[in-house]
Design a protein around this motif. Structure first.
Motif, short mmCIF file in Angstrom:
data_model
loop_
_atom_site.label_atom_id
_atom_site.label_comp_id
_atom_site.label_asym_id
_atom_site.label_seq_id
_atom_site.Cartn_x
_atom_site.Cartn_y
_atom_site.Cartn_z
N THR A 76 0.86 -1.19 0.00
CA THR A 76 0.00 0.00 0.00
C THR A 76 0.89 1.24 0.00
O THR A 76 2.08 1.17 0.34
CB THR A 76 -0.92 0.04 1.23
OG1 THR A 76 -0.12 0.24 2.41
CG2 THR A 76 -1.71 -1.25 1.38
N THR A 77 0.31 2.38 -0.34
CA THR A 77 1.09 3.62 -0.33
C THR A 77 1.53 4.00 1.07
O THR A 77 2.56 4.66 1.25
CB THR A 77 0.29 4.77 -0.96
OG1 THR A 77 -0.97 4.89 -0.28
CG2 THR A 77 0.03 4.51 -2.44
N ASP A 78 0.79 3.59 2.09
CA ASP A 78 1.16 3.91 3.48
C ASP A 78 2.45 3.20 3.90
O ASP A 78 3.10 3.63 4.86
CB ASP A 78 0.03 3.51 4.43
CG ASP A 78 -1.19 4.41 4.31
OD1 ASP A 78 -1.04 5.54 3.79
OD2 ASP A 78 -2.29 3.98 4.72
N VAL A 80 5.11 2.87 1.97
CA VAL A 80 6.24 3.33 1.16
C VAL A 80 7.37 3.90 2.02
O VAL A 80 8.55 3.62 1.78
CB VAL A 80 5.77 4.37 0.12
CG1 VAL A 80 6.98 5.04 -0.56
CG2 VAL A 80 4.89 3.70 -0.94
N THR A 112 9.85 9.86 -0.38
CA THR A 112 8.60 9.17 -0.07
C THR A 112 7.39 9.74 -0.81
O THR A 112 6.63 8.98 -1.43
CB THR A 112 8.36 9.16 1.45
OG1 THR A 112 9.35 8.33 2.07
CG2 THR A 112 6.98 8.60 1.77
N GLN A 116 5.28 7.48 -3.43
CA GLN A 116 3.88 7.17 -3.13
C GLN A 116 2.99 7.45 -4.34
O GLN A 116 2.06 6.67 -4.64
CB GLN A 116 3.41 7.99 -1.93
CG GLN A 116 3.90 7.46 -0.59
CD GLN A 116 3.46 8.32 0.58
OE1 GLN A 116 3.37 9.55 0.46
NE2 GLN A 116 3.17 7.69 1.70
N LYS A 117 3.26 8.53 -5.05
CA LYS A 117 2.49 8.85 -6.25
C LYS A 117 2.70 7.78 -7.33
O LYS A 117 1.76 7.43 -8.06
CB LYS A 117 2.90 10.23 -6.78
CG LYS A 117 2.47 11.39 -5.89
CD LYS A 117 2.94 12.72 -6.47
CE LYS A 117 2.53 13.87 -5.57
NZ LYS A 117 3.01 15.19 -6.10
N TYR A 119 3.40 4.58 -6.83
CA TYR A 119 2.65 3.37 -6.46
C TYR A 119 1.15 3.59 -6.63
O TYR A 119 0.42 2.67 -7.01
CB TYR A 119 2.98 2.96 -5.03
CG TYR A 119 4.24 2.14 -4.93
CD1 TYR A 119 4.25 0.80 -5.33
CD2 TYR A 119 5.43 2.70 -4.48
CE1 TYR A 119 5.41 0.04 -5.27
CE2 TYR A 119 6.60 1.95 -4.42
CZ TYR A 119 6.58 0.62 -4.82
OH TYR A 119 7.73 -0.12 -4.77
N ALA A 120 0.69 4.81 -6.38
CA ALA A 120 -0.73 5.10 -6.61
C ALA A 120 -1.07 4.93 -8.08
O ALA A 120 -2.17 4.46 -8.42
CB ALA A 120 -1.05 6.52 -6.14
#
Length: 431
Positions: A76-78, A80, A112, A116-117, A119-120
């Motif tokens: 999940t992005t959390d 990362v 980070t 995160q972007k 992976y989103a």
């Protein structure tokens, strides 16, 4: 001296039959002819899995834990931030010298939000855990049939930087009845086909570290406590015929999407994760082994297409192994070569570097219809059969680790690496 004696012992037990080379088509014909007998049938040119045997019995040498080692990725992005923190803290992968403890956290925090972007953009997380668990589980089902004496084969995944971490894997082994005075066999099976101290070496260092913490010396001073897990290692397999065949099948499938008159003129770009030149110059075998995989695949394809080996995922300003994949694509497009197939040759499943870096950044930004990517190995039955064949041969060999794994890089000064190699060499006496 102990390490040298162990290496000598292992070397004497290694036979020529355990060294797989890829040459002409008879090797592949022989390997593919074995698929039917080993649990894969061919139907209309496609491989389909035979219903597996159940893991409900224990052979004379079982059970056996099959531990898939890989870098991993945040689901999940959390996750990362933690993933990057662990990654940049690992001096085996990204050597930052004496400033590792300062620069690592700084770089991870700054990167980070950007990562995160990314992976989103690929669905909110990496699919590498899903594919690793699937591949290991399916391989173990085949192994139960191929090697009933070492059954049941129990699948585990140990990621270096994301859940499930090595610590979690080792704790689960103990909870499942391995070690802790009960003995048992575990195989550390690298999912990096080509060996690097930065990848496979780092994962083995981590297994050795957690083994020492959870099963190390007791008050009595035992180096190898009675009833601890016996480990062996599959450390590399760059030219296994099944691996080569799986890559070739995916490349042929992609080439078939081009018009027949263009097909043999398509340039194949084999892309692998790059390494800092400081690691390469230390004597790391990774570049040579990736090159061996590429050449073996091209032999299987009949050398019909022009090709190059290129490198991706450079981080930071220091010198890294090149040419870079992104630069190569841009330069070929400038030269008018717009029919290109990118092949992730050092990866066994999709993750951020295939789904975002190759697909979004390189292919997407090029904006050329003729630039495509070969499918990753993922759930390929040919690939999963190859994994089972490699594991089966290793279990039959009764060799703790290869002589090649025991050879340190010429410029290696890591005491951690030395002690890890001594440990796995010492396991030969337990097999």
């Amino acid at each position: 001296m102990a390490l040298r004696q162990s290496v000598s012992h292992i070397t004497k037990r290694a036979t020529q039959s355990q060294i797989t080379t890829v040459s002409a088509s008879p090797v592949f014909a022989l390997w593919k002819s074995d698929l039917k007998g080993n649990g894969v049938h061919q139907r209309n040119g496609m491989a389909t899995m035979v219903p597996p045997v159940t893991q409900d019995a224990t052979g004379s040498k079982g059970p056996t834990a099959m531990v898939f080692m890989n870098m991993g990725g945040p689901s999940t992005t959390d996750e990362v931030g933690d993933f990057l923190s662990r990654l940049f803290a690992d001096g085996d992968l990204i050597p930052l010298g004496r400033l590792q403890g300062y620069l690592g956290p700084l770089i991870s925090r700054r990167r980070t939000p950007k990562i995160q972007k990314q992976y989103a953009a690929i669905g909110g997380g990496s699919p590498i855990r899903k594919w690793s668990e699937y591949q290991s589980s399916e391989m173990c089902k085949l192994l139960d049939k191929m090697s009933p004496e070492t059954a049941p084969h129990k699948p585990y995944v140990a990621f270096r930087y994301a859940d499930p971490l090595t610590e979690e894997m080792y704790t689960k082994l103990l909870d499942d009845g391995f070690g802790g005075g009960r003995g048992g066999r575990a195989v550390a099976f690298t999912q990096y086909p080509q060996y690097s101290c930065s990848t496979t070496g780092s994962s083995l260092n981590d297994i050795w570290r957690w083994r020492n913490r959870l099963e190390g010396k007791r008050a009595t001073g035992e180096v190898v406590p009675e009833g601890s897990i016996t480990w062996s290692v599959i450390d590399r397999w760059p030219v296994h015929p099944g691996l080569v065949e799986a890559f070739a099948e995916n490349i042929e499938k992609t080439l078939a999407t081009y018009p027949a008159e263009k097909r043999d003129k398509v340039v194949l770009l084999f892309s692998a994760h790059s390494l800092p030149m400081s690691v390469v110059n230390r004597g790391d075998p990774y570049p040579a082994e990736v090159g061996a995989t590429v050449y073996a695949v091209m032999q299987r394809l009949g050398m019909k297409n022009p090709y190059r080996l290129v490198w991706q995922s450079q981080v930071g300003p220091s010198a890294w192994l090149g040419a870079q994949t992104s630069d190569t694509v841009q330069e070929y497009v400038k030269k008018g070569q717009t029919d290109l197939v990118l092949i992730p040759i050092a990866f066994t499943s999709d993750h951020i570097e295939t789904l975002y870096e190759l697909d979004h950044e390189i292919i997407g930004e090029a904006g050329q219809e003729g630039i495509k990517r070969a499918e990753s190995l993922n759930g390929s039955p040919t690939f999963i059969q190859a994994l089972a064949d490699i594991a089966h041969a290793h279990l039959k060999s009764d060799i703790a680790c290869s002589p090649q794994m025991m050879l340190r890089c010429p410029g290696c000064n890591s005491e951690r690496c030395l002690e890890q190699k001594k440990f796995f060499a010492s396991q030969q006496q337990q097999l």
